[in-house]
Design an enzyme around this catalytic site. Sequence first.
Site, mmCIF file in Angstrom:
data_model
loop_
_atom_site.group_PDB
_atom_site.id
_atom_site.type_symbol
_atom_site.label_atom_id
_atom_site.label_comp_id
_atom_site.label_asym_id
_atom_site.label_seq_id
_atom_site.Cartn_x
_atom_site.Cartn_y
_atom_site.Cartn_z
ATOM 1 N N ASN A 211 -18.569 9.557 -8.780
ATOM 2 C CA ASN A 211 -19.120 8.141 -8.780
ATOM 3 C C ASN A 211 -20.034 8.248 -7.528
ATOM 4 O OD1 ASN A 211 -17.168 6.778 -10.407
ATOM 5 N ND2 ASN A 211 -15.956 5.932 -8.771
ATOM 6 N N ASP A 279 -12.196 6.978 -11.828
ATOM 7 C CA ASP A 279 -11.102 6.145 -12.411
ATOM 8 C C ASP A 279 -10.451 7.248 -13.300
ATOM 9 O OD1 ASP A 279 -11.200 3.638 -11.791
ATOM 10 O OD2 ASP A 279 -13.310 3.391 -12.568
ATOM 11 N N LYS A 289 -16.276 28.850 -15.998
ATOM 12 C CA LYS A 289 -17.508 27.735 -16.133
ATOM 13 C C LYS A 289 -17.489 27.822 -17.665
ATOM 14 C CE LYS A 289 -22.504 27.284 -15.618
ATOM 15 N NZ LYS A 289 -23.547 28.077 -15.409
ATOM 16 N N PRO A 307 -4.421 8.003 -10.585
ATOM 17 C CA PRO A 307 -3.831 6.883 -10.132
ATOM 18 C C PRO A 307 -4.691 5.922 -9.118
ATOM 19 C CG PRO A 307 -3.548 8.970 -8.712
ATOM 20 C CD PRO A 307 -4.284 9.079 -9.889
ATOM 21 N N ASP A 308 -4.205 4.583 -9.149
ATOM 22 C CA ASP A 308 -5.098 3.844 -8.304
ATOM 23 C C ASP A 308 -4.433 3.672 -6.852
ATOM 24 O OD1 ASP A 308 -5.888 1.198 -6.921
ATOM 25 O OD2 ASP A 308 -6.546 0.659 -9.051
ATOM 26 N N ILE A 309 -4.985 4.345 -5.878
ATOM 27 C CA ILE A 309 -4.786 4.509 -4.773
ATOM 28 C C ILE A 309 -4.241 3.011 -3.796
ATOM 29 C CG2 ILE A 309 -5.092 5.464 -2.534
ATOM 30 C CD1 ILE A 309 -6.509 7.505 -4.008
ATOM 31 N N PHE A 327 -12.123 -2.863 -1.979
ATOM 32 C CA PHE A 327 -13.352 -3.163 -1.701
ATOM 33 C C PHE A 327 -13.665 -3.291 -3.369
ATOM 34 C CE2 PHE A 327 -14.118 -1.625 1.935
ATOM 35 C CZ PHE A 327 -15.539 -2.061 2.478
HETATM 36 O O1 C5P Z 1 -10.640 -1.044 -9.662
HETATM 37 P P1 C5P Z 1 -11.730 -0.811 -9.014
HETATM 38 O O2 C5P Z 1 -12.319 0.788 -8.790
HETATM 39 O O3 C5P Z 1 -13.065 -1.722 -9.034
HETATM 40 O O4 C5P Z 1 -11.311 -1.161 -7.375
HETATM 41 C C1 C5P Z 1 -11.907 -0.669 -6.230
HETATM 42 C C2 C5P Z 1 -11.014 -0.649 -5.041
HETATM 43 O O5 C5P Z 1 -9.823 -0.042 -5.390
HETATM 44 C C3 C5P Z 1 -11.606 -0.146 -3.783
HETATM 45 O O6 C5P Z 1 -10.958 -0.529 -2.710
HETATM 46 C C4 C5P Z 1 -11.148 1.288 -4.183
HETATM 47 O O7 C5P Z 1 -11.230 2.270 -3.026
HETATM 48 C C5 C5P Z 1 -9.814 1.122 -4.880
HETATM 49 N N1 C5P Z 1 -9.357 2.306 -5.753
HETATM 50 C C6 C5P Z 1 -8.643 3.146 -5.517
HETATM 51 N N2 C5P Z 1 -8.059 3.931 -6.400
HETATM 52 C C7 C5P Z 1 -8.807 3.992 -7.738
HETATM 53 C C8 C5P Z 1 -9.497 3.165 -7.960
HETATM 54 C C9 C5P Z 1 -10.017 2.251 -6.997
HETATM 55 O O8 C5P Z 1 -7.854 3.213 -4.423
HETATM 56 N N3 C5P Z 1 -8.112 4.836 -8.333
#
Ligand code: C5P
Length: 409
Positions: A211, A279, A289, A307-309, A327
């Site tokens: 990203n 994501d 490679k 995973p969503d941290i 954020f």
């Molecule tokens: O879902 P989105 O990416 O828009 O959410 C943004 C927020 O979620 C940010 O604070 C980002 O650091 C956190 N985030 C996370 N792990 C992910 C995706 C987003 O901690 N896999």
Amino acid sequence: MGRLASGKQILLIVAGGIAAYKTLDLARRLKERGYRVRAILTEAGSRFVTPLSLAALTGEKVHQDLFSLTDEVEMGHIRLAREADLILVAPATADLMARMSSGMANDLATAVLLATRAPVLLAPSMNTAMWEHPATQANLALLQKRGCQIVGPQAGDLACGEVGAGRLAEVPDLIAAIEAHFAPGPLKGLRALVTSGPTHEPIDPVRFISNRSSGKQGHAIAAALAKAGARVTLISGPVALPDPEGVETVHVETALDMLAACKQALPADIAVCAAAVADWKLKSPASQKMKKVKGAPPPALSLSPNPDILATLSDLGKKRPRLIVGFAAETEKVSAYAQAKLKAKGCDWILANDVSEGSGVFGGDHNKIHLITAKGIEDWPQMSKQQVAETLVQRFVEALSSKSKVKAR
Ligand code: C5P
């Protein structure tokens, strides 16, 4: 780094581990910063560093023997225990932590640790299997519960040839933990973790998915938290920025590594997730490679979600940090989407910023923030990323001073 604690006395307990040699450099650097450093060398520690080198670098007699006549006439171990402003055990070996947790006092180091009322900072270092052993983890948990603070261990190549958690924290990280301990400031005694930068999800050894993120905002927040006296662990994806001063920085590549490092940094009072986490990751990255074959179609990449941290940290139950901030980078309907995100992620605050074309937020030095909390929305004027960090820290001070402080580990 500032000389925050000139004249403070640190009692350095060096136990028997291969990383003991790092404490020589640590002692020298602490002296340069104006600390008085006295050292205790355990029997096992003296197999790795000599009392002579420790004495030369600290400029003090090195204490080794619980039954030293000259020392004990003056109740030497009680004096050592009483006079220290902070005791640092480095390396804190599995054996020493086991003896500490059961209250033993069978050598000078453990007798002093039992007799002291000074805060104790442990810097564990050992082989990964020893670190992960339930006995070591249980001892560590008990010591933390009794108020010991922990710095490290870090993951990496170990002297035993294994790769994993168990490396003694690097000298600058040990110094950061010590300076945070002595730092004055409104967030003193609190721990914070901050994620920053992008993650890299490998496609093959040379390519990755990522990203856009410079890490500037997350790094500025980590620095501002440290300046306010918090003990900060910054978990940073690959960025071109220097590690902020006074902050323990852990470098990671992937989202999975970032999540593991966040869990390792717990417990924390404050968590700020500023990282732009990818994501998706590849289901199975290629080990070699991937070659371009003329005329062949490009490879199809099979992805799985990361995973969503932020959501994971928000759903940790008892271990959940008290104040979690995420954020939201949006290109339209910024506030509405951010409010939905606050609910979806389960965090406490969202800092929403407009990253639509022309906003100049990505990689730039400015940010325009809307702070979304359960109370409503605050629109901040356009500010530098450093000012955003300072304003956020000010909000932390206001929010946390109205709640009771948790015991710092
Ligand atoms: O879902 P989105 O990416 O828009 O959410 C943004 C927020 O979620 C940010 O604070 C980002 O650091 C956190 N985030 C996370 N792990 C992910 C995706 C987003 O901690 N896999």
